[in-house]
Design a protein around this motif. Sequence first.
Motif, mmCIF file in Angstrom:
data_model
loop_
_atom_site.group_PDB
_atom_site.id
_atom_site.type_symbol
_atom_site.label_atom_id
_atom_site.label_comp_id
_atom_site.label_asym_id
_atom_site.label_seq_id
_atom_site.Cartn_x
_atom_site.Cartn_y
_atom_site.Cartn_z
ATOM 1 N N TYR A 248 68.169 -46.464 52.491
ATOM 2 C CA TYR A 248 69.610 -46.301 52.704
ATOM 3 C C TYR A 248 70.190 -47.198 53.795
ATOM 4 N N ASN A 251 68.900 -51.126 52.532
ATOM 5 C CA ASN A 251 69.628 -51.348 51.265
ATOM 6 C C ASN A 251 70.883 -50.479 51.281
ATOM 7 N N THR A 253 73.869 -50.358 50.024
ATOM 8 C CA THR A 253 74.696 -49.929 48.881
ATOM 9 C C THR A 253 73.913 -48.994 47.954
ATOM 10 N N ARG A 254 72.616 -48.850 48.203
ATOM 11 C CA ARG A 254 71.802 -48.006 47.321
ATOM 12 C C ARG A 254 72.233 -46.538 47.451
ATOM 13 N N ALA A 256 75.057 -45.203 47.821
ATOM 14 C CA ALA A 256 76.036 -44.981 48.894
ATOM 15 C C ALA A 256 76.954 -43.799 48.588
ATOM 16 N N GLN A 257 77.269 -43.593 47.286
ATOM 17 C CA GLN A 257 78.205 -42.507 46.936
ATOM 18 C C GLN A 257 77.654 -41.136 47.301
ATOM 19 N N TRP A 260 76.305 -41.545 51.909
ATOM 20 C CA TRP A 260 77.318 -41.705 52.963
ATOM 21 C C TRP A 260 78.551 -40.860 52.723
#
Length: 432
Positions: A248, A251, A253-254, A256-257, A260
Amino acid sequence: MERPIKVILVGAGNRAGNVYGSVALRAPDQMKVVGIVDPDPVRMRLMRECYQVPVENCFDDVSELVKREKFADAVINGTMDELHVQTAIPTLEKGYDLLLEKPFCINEDEMKQIVEVANRCNRKVFICHVLRYAPFYSAIKQHLLNEEIGQIISIEMCEHVNYHHMAVSYVRGKWRSEKLCFTPMLLAKSCHDVDLMMWLMRQKPTTIASFGGEFQFGLHNKPENAGTRCMKDCPLNKECPFSAEGNYLTNPTRWAQYVWKCLENEENVTVERKRESLSTDNPYGKCVWDFERDGNCDHQSVMVQFENGATGLFNMVGGSAKSERNIHIVGTKGEIKGTFEDQTYVVRKIDAFAPTGYEEVRYNLNETGDMTGAHGGHGGGDARLVLDFLGGLAGEETSYSATDINDSTISHQVVFKAMKAMRDGTVEKMDD
Ligand SMILES: NC(=O)c1ccc[n+]([C@@H]2O[C@H](COP(=O)([O-])OP(=O)(O)OC[C@H]3O[C@@H](n4cnc5c(N)ncnc54)[C@H](O)[C@@H]3O)[C@@H](O)[C@H]2O)c1
């Protein structure tokens, strides 16, 4: 109905708010978001600003929405699995057509309840089996409709869920335990694949067997020296495949939904803030083996016997290096074999006079690049599903991928039977 079709987002989270709602931004002549129901104040603010929804059309709860006169054409319901039926029924009874996330129910009682209401109220209900709309699967379906490979003898499918997807969704995440989300992984994740099998076969399933279980997660599998949080006290942080730092932070954007989401109310989130979050209160920073698994599986095989004697086999495996869905359909006149992630497949037609014994054509769908092409969400399926739903409401003929609720009951029932078969060690007959 006139375009743009007016929709209300119920549960304006990642799927309804970010994914389906975004069609209104990309195709404003087709869809307009005019209302929102979501009890989360952060999501409400973000989505209200994003779609410019007047405050009087925003509600904390569906019960408030249905007190108002009907002011839109349809609802897009992206609440979590266990809320689908209870939040969808009042909107159906109010007269809204519905785009409803999968799985549309969490058990057979709920399934019967919502199907009865949808039919009694004569509402259009599409289920978000987005993969039917992905160019890869809809192209394969077209070959079958053209009867290019004869009658299907067998269909083999697999879904390999990679290790970081497995960890973020089904171990650390929202679908980690049935106590929490009420859906086992076969229903939450692979009801798509079971639906694809039923849709491609178009034969009545009669008998279901299933094997599977938990292989690598759960407290009892925790390495002896592992810590409680990867980035706080774990000596294995740099080598563990489930390292929060590797997955996380290195990387970012891995997933991210999911990872984060707890920081989405903060502005200018720095790497240091993310590091702090994972080291303290972010659930995605916890040791992957410390989560209660509550009987959830990380791998499961399902075998289906169809009424005409054909068979289907589906294998779900969580923990692979790369995510991959494979399909191999063997018919009496040929076969189709492909890999979804590669967007390529081959059609072989039996030819007794050819030196190889067959004629072969290879297809590559990688060329299409717009939001409905192979590179959009779910291989282009997300946007194509929404556009087909909107077209259906506007009176157009829907595509052969359309996923009406009555149709989706078959695949949901197969999943319920498969869960019972696996847990009880039985072979289950489908209900008539
Ligand atoms: N079709 C697909 O491929 C696909 C992919 C991922 C998830 N899903 C499904 O989509 C659904 C939503 O997943 P998500 O990741 O977007 O979840 P999410 O948590 O991001 O969104 C759910 C939203 O519902 C809101 N909510 C909670 N209680 C509510 C209530 N009583 N009334 C209205 N809203 C309420 C939450 O505040 C949240 O904003 C799930 O059913 C999931 O299984 C489908």
